[in-house]
Motif scaffolding. Structure first.
Motif, PDB file in Angstrom:
ATOM      1  N   TRP A 119       0.844  -1.193   0.000  1.00 21.99           N
ATOM      2  CA  TRP A 119       0.000   0.000   0.000  1.00 21.99           C
ATOM      3  C   TRP A 119       0.884   1.249   0.000  1.00 21.99           C
ATOM      4  CZ3 TRP A 119      -2.590  -3.007   4.398  1.00 21.99           C
ATOM      5  CH2 TRP A 119      -3.666  -3.763   3.907  1.00 21.99           C
ATOM      6  N   CYS A 120       0.330   2.376  -0.453  1.00 22.15           N
ATOM      7  CA  CYS A 120       1.092   3.621  -0.448  1.00 22.15           C
ATOM      8  C   CYS A 120       1.459   3.973   0.996  1.00 22.15           C
ATOM      9  CB  CYS A 120       0.265   4.780  -1.016  1.00 22.15           C
ATOM     10  SG  CYS A 120      -0.466   4.450  -2.616  1.00 22.15           S
ATOM     11  N   PRO A 121       2.619   4.561   1.178  1.00 19.26           N
ATOM     12  CA  PRO A 121       2.963   4.994   2.538  1.00 19.26           C
ATOM     13  C   PRO A 121       1.912   5.994   3.023  1.00 19.26           C
ATOM     14  CG  PRO A 121       4.849   5.167   1.039  1.00 19.26           C
ATOM     15  CD  PRO A 121       3.661   4.827   0.192  1.00 19.26           C
ATOM     16  N   GLY A 122       1.509   5.833   4.248  1.00 16.08           N
ATOM     17  CA  GLY A 122       0.529   6.768   4.807  1.00 16.08           C
ATOM     18  C   GLY A 122      -0.912   6.374   4.577  1.00 16.08           C
ATOM     19  N   CYS A 123      -1.151   5.296   3.860  1.00 15.49           N
ATOM     20  CA  CYS A 123      -2.521   4.863   3.574  1.00 15.49           C
ATOM     21  C   CYS A 123      -3.202   4.373   4.850  1.00 15.49           C
ATOM     22  CB  CYS A 123      -2.484   3.740   2.541  1.00 15.49           C
ATOM     23  SG  CYS A 123      -4.100   2.993   2.248  1.00 15.49           S
ATOM     24  N   GLY A 124      -4.479   4.664   4.979  1.00 13.96           N
ATOM     25  CA  GLY A 124      -5.235   4.232   6.147  1.00 13.96           C
ATOM     26  C   GLY A 124      -5.326   2.715   6.281  1.00 13.96           C
TER      27      GLY A 124
ATOM     28  N   GLY B  96      -9.202  -4.379  -5.455  1.00  9.23           N
ATOM     29  CA  GLY B  96      -9.092  -2.988  -5.011  1.00  9.23           C
ATOM     30  C   GLY B  96      -7.913  -2.921  -4.050  1.00  9.23           C
ATOM     31  N   CYS B  97      -7.592  -1.710  -3.598  1.00  5.62           N
ATOM     32  CA  CYS B  97      -6.459  -1.581  -2.680  1.00  5.62           C
ATOM     33  C   CYS B  97      -6.685  -2.446  -1.443  1.00  5.62           C
ATOM     34  CB  CYS B  97      -6.268  -0.132  -2.265  1.00  5.62           C
ATOM     35  SG  CYS B  97      -5.710   0.906  -3.626  1.00  5.62           S
ATOM     36  N   SER B  98      -7.861  -2.317  -0.840  1.00  7.52           N
ATOM     37  CA  SER B  98      -8.128  -3.046   0.398  1.00  7.52           C
ATOM     38  C   SER B  98      -8.036  -4.551   0.200  1.00  7.52           C
ATOM     39  CB  SER B  98      -9.527  -2.697   0.906  1.00  7.52           C
ATOM     40  OG  SER B  98     -10.494  -3.087  -0.056  1.00  7.52           O
TER      41      SER B  98
ATOM     42  N   ASN C  84      -8.758   6.625   5.075  1.00  6.13           N
ATOM     43  CA  ASN C  84      -8.191   7.717   4.276  1.00  6.13           C
ATOM     44  C   ASN C  84      -7.316   7.181   3.148  1.00  6.13           C
ATOM     45  OD1 ASN C  84      -7.807  10.475   3.712  1.00  6.13           O
ATOM     46  ND2 ASN C  84      -5.754  10.385   4.658  1.00  6.13           N
ATOM     47  N   CYS C  85      -7.618   7.600   1.924  1.00  6.26           N
ATOM     48  CA  CYS C  85      -6.735   7.330   0.782  1.00  6.26           C
ATOM     49  C   CYS C  85      -5.936   8.604   0.593  1.00  6.26           C
ATOM     50  CB  CYS C  85      -7.551   7.013  -0.469  1.00  6.26           C
ATOM     51  SG  CYS C  85      -6.556   7.003  -1.981  1.00  6.26           S
ATOM     52  N   ASN C  86      -4.726   8.595   1.102  1.00  6.85           N
ATOM     53  CA  ASN C  86      -3.971   9.840   1.116  1.00  6.85           C
ATOM     54  C   ASN C  86      -3.450  10.226  -0.254  1.00  6.85           C
ATOM     55  OD1 ASN C  86      -2.364   7.485   1.719  1.00  6.85           O
ATOM     56  ND2 ASN C  86      -0.621   8.890   1.752  1.00  6.85           N
ATOM     57  N   VAL C  87      -3.573   9.361  -1.238  1.00  5.98           N
ATOM     58  CA  VAL C  87      -3.096   9.678  -2.579  1.00  5.98           C
ATOM     59  C   VAL C  87      -4.200  10.281  -3.442  1.00  5.98           C
ATOM     60  CG1 VAL C  87      -2.129   8.733  -4.708  1.00  5.98           C
ATOM     61  CG2 VAL C  87      -1.236   7.989  -2.489  1.00  5.98           C
TER      62      VAL C  87
HETATM   63  S1  SF4 Z   1      -6.255   3.459  -0.859  1.00  5.93           S
HETATM   64 FE1  SF4 Z   1      -5.156   5.180  -1.735  1.00  5.93          FE
HETATM   65  S2  SF4 Z   1      -3.427   5.454  -0.398  1.00  5.93           S
HETATM   66 FE2  SF4 Z   1      -4.221   3.463   0.047  1.00  5.93          FE
HETATM   67  S3  SF4 Z   1      -3.047   2.091  -1.250  1.00  5.93           S
HETATM   68 FE3  SF4 Z   1      -4.880   2.665  -2.391  1.00  5.93          FE
HETATM   69  S4  SF4 Z   1      -4.267   4.422  -3.605  1.00  5.93           S
HETATM   70 FE4  SF4 Z   1      -2.716   4.152  -2.028  1.00  5.93          FE
END
Ligand code: SF4
Lengths: 339, 632
Positions: A22-27, A56-58, A205-208
């Motif tokens: 995951w992106c750094p800082g992602c919830g 998806g990211c999650s 939070n999706c910080n990106v």
């Molecule tokens: S939810 Fe947003 S911040 Fe988190 S991994 Fe996906 S793109 Fe990156």
């Protein structure tokens, strides 16, 4: 499974060797930590635990848990998890999903898993955006949202996942957020203990692509004013000094100043109320994370879970007809003998 | 009422008879045909049936669109098809006569419900004049029987209201045909009592109507003779009359027992596959779990989930459902888990012809997923064969950890034949073992489980089900590293994994029977044996065999190879194809198997197509082979 005591575990035992992407800082990180920290407390066995996700990211989540796990296809995690949970009621099946996965492409499966009351712990990461496909609006994005696919603003009316779940008569519905580990752990614990379909919406939070979407209610100083903690049997009250509360009137809920109405008029939260309409009214207090928003358990009622009911029918059929006899089945129609 | 026709009337021996019952879709023709079939089966005839009904539950009454028909072929010898042309047509109204007349043999017999030929009914069927009086039926032997009025008179004692009483007329027709073909009556009378046990008045009315039909034949002096079709000399054994869908459902239950695995069916109702869901739902005492899912995608998703967790996972559907399931089947290819996808093919594209048969999903089963995504395919050839094909499909799925397509079709699904009940002890053991131990030692010496470490012979990966300590692992639709199963974007690994998945499926060829060629020496046949090889698959088996037998009787040797495994093909198929100068491939599509054969083996195979929603008639295939023999 066996009666042997569950060996004590630590967070490390539940953490897989996979590198987290995951992106750094992602919830998502704090949600993963909350789950990994909770598992040892639950007394669960790793081999009896299955995490199923969609896309998806999650949905990368299962790779990071040292349990059984399936990263399936977009929107279909509840369907696949239903097959696992119904065929194997001895397992504990988690579904990890997001707002696009669960409410857009997979809306149908979510709704039906909830109404059937399949024994699933469903964690819905709601970041109000499509992260993995790089920033299109989602079915929970606010109307008017400007994204790559809506340069002139989104025309879609958003879903409220808690309202949706209550509408499907889910037996357990809760909301928590990625800024409060303790609250997450407590909410997940309750969901885990629930027999049947449990849906937990997590504001994430999706910080990106959608940074700060929940700041209005989740920033440290906003929380006392903007989060309405739900506690069973307690008057619904919030504010730094408990100066606000919620009253029920004509089937809907309304935020009031306690001083105006008096403490006695405040609604008392009842998670176990069979009729979901007051819980639904609470879910309508805020149409988005911009107004005081209830968090905690909205509804927790007992109803036999689907896998148990399916098993009951199997047992009853075997008692009535005796265990299956293949030879007898093949001759169960009218038969004749040629000599 | 006696069980045999009166002595004075001659009984004519027939070696076979093709009878078609036709009426309005509300007239109960399917039930009538089915009962006649069952009493013929119990009598010992060989038989084959062709139900043919509209997609609408109640299409407008009396119209051509609303006609429902059931054809049954009974014989005293081994037969393979429901017959090309009925010799007897029972028509309950003008529309039924009009819709079916052109199929009847030119000198055939028509038994019509004359009560139904009033002006309104004739107009609804687009008849300008009454065919019963205008001489247009002069080539046929026509029996006008006032079925409605006699039925209403006969059921009067039950006190049934006229509207209801009229509904028993199909049992009148059944009684009459039962008499005409000297079938036993007891089984039908018992069946009526059981079937309508909850409504004794209806049971009584139907019994009376049935008896009235039988008595009408006996006393009306209308029919010069009755007919008898003697029992067929079937192989000794215990028989039952079975439809393809029932055989398939029982085959799935058998597969679960033989594999010692619980069955899990995830399905969504769709014609003509729903009967499998219905049948499996009855047998929960076999530990069968059935889930009527919210949609086709959830049906297959749940089945795959159950397979992951250690069940024999099955989904049943038809073409439109296969469209929707494609993504999940692809996931099953990637997860390398056993999964049965049962496609009861029907006319397409889109909703197409839901109640009519077709074989046009072969290329979809072969290629209907994105990426390189091979799936084995098995196709049964007769209703009874659906039982064995289900077991075979399960065997392949379990042993090779792969989704498998089973391609049946509407004709097999609803058609019935006498089926020799197999001895359970002769069925194969298809059990497989779950992984229980780590299978890999890491560099630091720890024992690990690698989900994609393959069996050297089958290339199947281990099946480690949740609940097994020490084997926790994560899998998904992303490309996996060979062996460890970790997510991998490595280009070389992707190519390797793609080729491994293909090689695994291709390797099944070594584990399936060679294709058999039916090419006997034909007495007085042409020198040098057969010149034409007919290659078929699925439900065309009967029509192809019947056509070939007719040609052989005429002294033309013709060879037949029927392909049960369509992916991979049997390993000798190329050799077989190349050993005949001419190859004909009849299919109920526009040439799908023939395309595969030409592409795979570079032989000049020719197709014979039919996409009318109806199975081939033997004569159509016979004519095509004959043309080929004559080089036309
Ligand atoms: S939810 Fe947003 S911040 Fe988190 S991994 Fe996906 S793109 Fe990156």
């Amino acid at each position: 499974m066996t009666d042997v005591a569950v060996p004590a575990t630590t967070k490390k035992d539940w953490t897989s060797d996979q590198e987290i992407r995951w992106c750094p800082g992602c919830g998502d990180y704090s949600i993963l930590t909350a789950v990994q920290m909770l598992m040892p407390e639950l007394g669960a066995r790793r081999e009896d635990t299955v995490f199923v996700s969609g896309i998806g990211c999650s949905s990368r989540f299962p790779y990071y848990m040292n349990t059984y796990g399936v990263h399936s296809i977009h929107g279909r995690a509840p369907a696949m998890a239903t097959g696992i949970a119904v065929s194997r009621p001895d397992l504990h099946v988690w579904v990890i999903t997001g707002d696009g996965d669960a409410l857009s492409i997979g809306g149908n499966h979510l709704m039906h898993a909830l109404r059937r009351n399949v024994n699933l712990t469903i964690i819905l990461f709601n970041n109000q955006i499509y992260g993995l496909t790089k920033g299109q609006y989602s079915p929970t994005s606010e109307a008017g949202k400007v994204t790559k696919s809506t340069p002139f603003g989104s025309l879609d009316h958003p879903y409220n996942p808690v309202s949706l779940a209550l509408g499907a008569e889910a037996s357990f519905v809760a909301r928590t957020h990625d800024m409060d580990r303790k609250h997450m752990m407590e909410t997940f614990r309750r969901a885990y203990r629930h027999q049947g379909a449990a849906l937990v919406e997590v504001y994430q939070n999706c910080n990106v692509f959608n940074d700060g979407a929940f700041d209005l209610i989740l920033s440290k100083d906003a929380r006392p004013r903007m989060l309405i903690p739900l506690a069973h049997g307690e008057p619904i009250r919030f504010g730094p000094d408990g100066e606000w509360g919620v009253v029920f009137e004509d089937g809907s809920a309304r935020v009031v100043e306690v001083a105006d109405v008096g403490e006695d008029r405040l609604g008392v939260h009842d998670e176990h109320r069979e009729d979901p309409s007051l819980a639904f009214a609470l879910s309508r207090l805020a149409s988005g994370p911009t107004a005081p928003t209830p968090v905690g358990v909205f509804r927790d009622v007992e109803r036999p879970h689907y896998g148990a009911l399916v098993n009951e029918q199997l047992v009853a059929a075997a008692e009535r007809k005796g265990p299956g006899d293949l030879a007898a089945l093949l001759s169960s129609g009218s038969t004749w003998t040629v000599t | 009422m006696a069980d045999t026709a009166s002595r004075e009337r001659p009984v004519v021996d027939l070696d076979r008879a093709v009878i078609r019952f036709a009426g309005d879709s509300g007239d109960g023709m399917q039930l009538t045909g089915d009962r006649f079939t069952n009493s013929s089966a119990l009598f010992g005839n060989d038989l084959s049936t062709l139900p043919d009904f509209p997609a609408e539950i109640r299409a407008p009454a009396g119209t051509l669109a609303g006609v429902s028909a059931f054809q049954v072929h009974i014989s005293d010898h081994d037969i393979l098809t429901p017959g090309d042309h009925p010799s007897v047509l029972v028509a309950m109204n003008p529309a039924a006569l009009k819709a079916n007349l052109s199929d009847v043999t030119p000198t055939g017999t028509l038994i019509v419900n004359s009560d139904a030929f009033d002006e309104r009914a004739l107009a609804k069927a687009d008849y300008a004049s009454n065919p019963l009086t205008d001489g247009s039926l002069s080539a046929y032997t026509v029996y006008e029987v006032p079925m409605t009025s006699i039925t209403m008179e006969a059921v009067k004692p039950t006190g049934t209201k006229p509207r209801e009483a009229e509904r028993s007329k199909n049992f009148f027709a059944l009684g009459l045909i039962t008499w005409l073909y000297t079938r036993p009556t007891e089984a039908t009378l018992t069946w009526i009592q059981e079937r309508f046990a909850k409504t004794p008045m209806v049971a009584e009315a139907n019994s009376l109507a049935f008896k009235a039909g039988w008595n009408f034949g006996e006393t009306a002096e209308l029919f010069p003779s009755t007919y008898e079709v003697k029992p067929a000399p079937l192989e000794p054994g215990h028989y039952t009359n079975i439809s393809g869908n029932t055989a398939l459902a029982w085959g799935l239950i058998a597969a679960g027992q033989l594999a010692q695995l619980p069955l899990f069916l995830g399905s969504y109702p769709i014609t003509p596959a729903s009967d499998i869901l219905h049948e499996l739902s009855k047998h929960k005492n076999f530990g069968v779990r059935t889930l009527q899912a919210e949609d086709e995608i959830a049906g297959v998703g749940a089945a795959l989930g159950a397979a992951y967790a250690g069940s024999l996972g099955i989904t049943t559907t038809s073409g439109p459902g296969v469209d929707l399931k494609a993504e999940t089947i692809g996931l099953a290819v990637s997860l390398e888990l056993p999964l049965l996808v049962i496609d009861i093919q029907r006319g397409g594209p889109s909703t197409g012809l839901p109640t009519k048969t077709e074989q046009a999903d072969l290329l979809q089963a072969m290629f209907g997923r994105h990426g390189e995504s091979p799936v084995p395919i098995v196709a049964p050839s007769t209703p009874g064969d659906c039982f064995f094909a289900a077991i075979e499909a399960a065997r392949i799925a379990l042993k090779y950890r792969t989704p498998v397509f089973l391609l049946s079709d509407g004709y097999l699904a609803n058609g019935a034949e006498p089926w020799k009940v197999p001895d359970v002890a002769t069925l194969p053991d298809i059990s497989v073992r779950f992984a229980t131990e780590p299978n890999h030692t890491a560099e630091d010496g720890t024992e690990e489980f690698w989900p994609y470490l393959r069996d050297a012979t089958t290339l199947a990966r281990p099946w480690a089900i949740p609940g097994t300590p020490g084997l926790t692992h994560r899998i998904g639709g992303l490309e996996k590293q060979d062996g460890s199963g970790s997510v991998s974007y490595d280009p070389a690994n992707h190519e390797l994994m793609t080729k491994l998945r293909v090689a695994k499926v291709a390797g099944i060829a070594a584990d399936i029977p060679l294709v058999e060629v039916d090419d006997p020496v034909v007495p007085g046949g042409e020198e040098g044996g057969a010149e034409v090889l007919v290659v078929g698959w699925g439900s065309t088996y009967g029509a192809i065999q019947a056509a070939i037998r007719r040609l052989r009787v005429k002294g033309h040797p013709v060879a037949h190879a029927h392909i049960r495994h369509l992916n991979p093909f049997p390993s000798n198929l190329g050799e077989v194809l190349r050993s005949y100068p001419k190859v004909l491939v009849p299919e109920m599509n526009l040439g799908q198997l023939v395309k595969l054969i030409r592409a795979d083996f570079l032989v000049d195979a020719r197709g014979l197509s039919k996409v009318k929603g109806q199975p081939f008639r033997a004569e159509e295939i016979e004519a095509a082979i004959y043309d080929m023999l004559l080089d036309r």
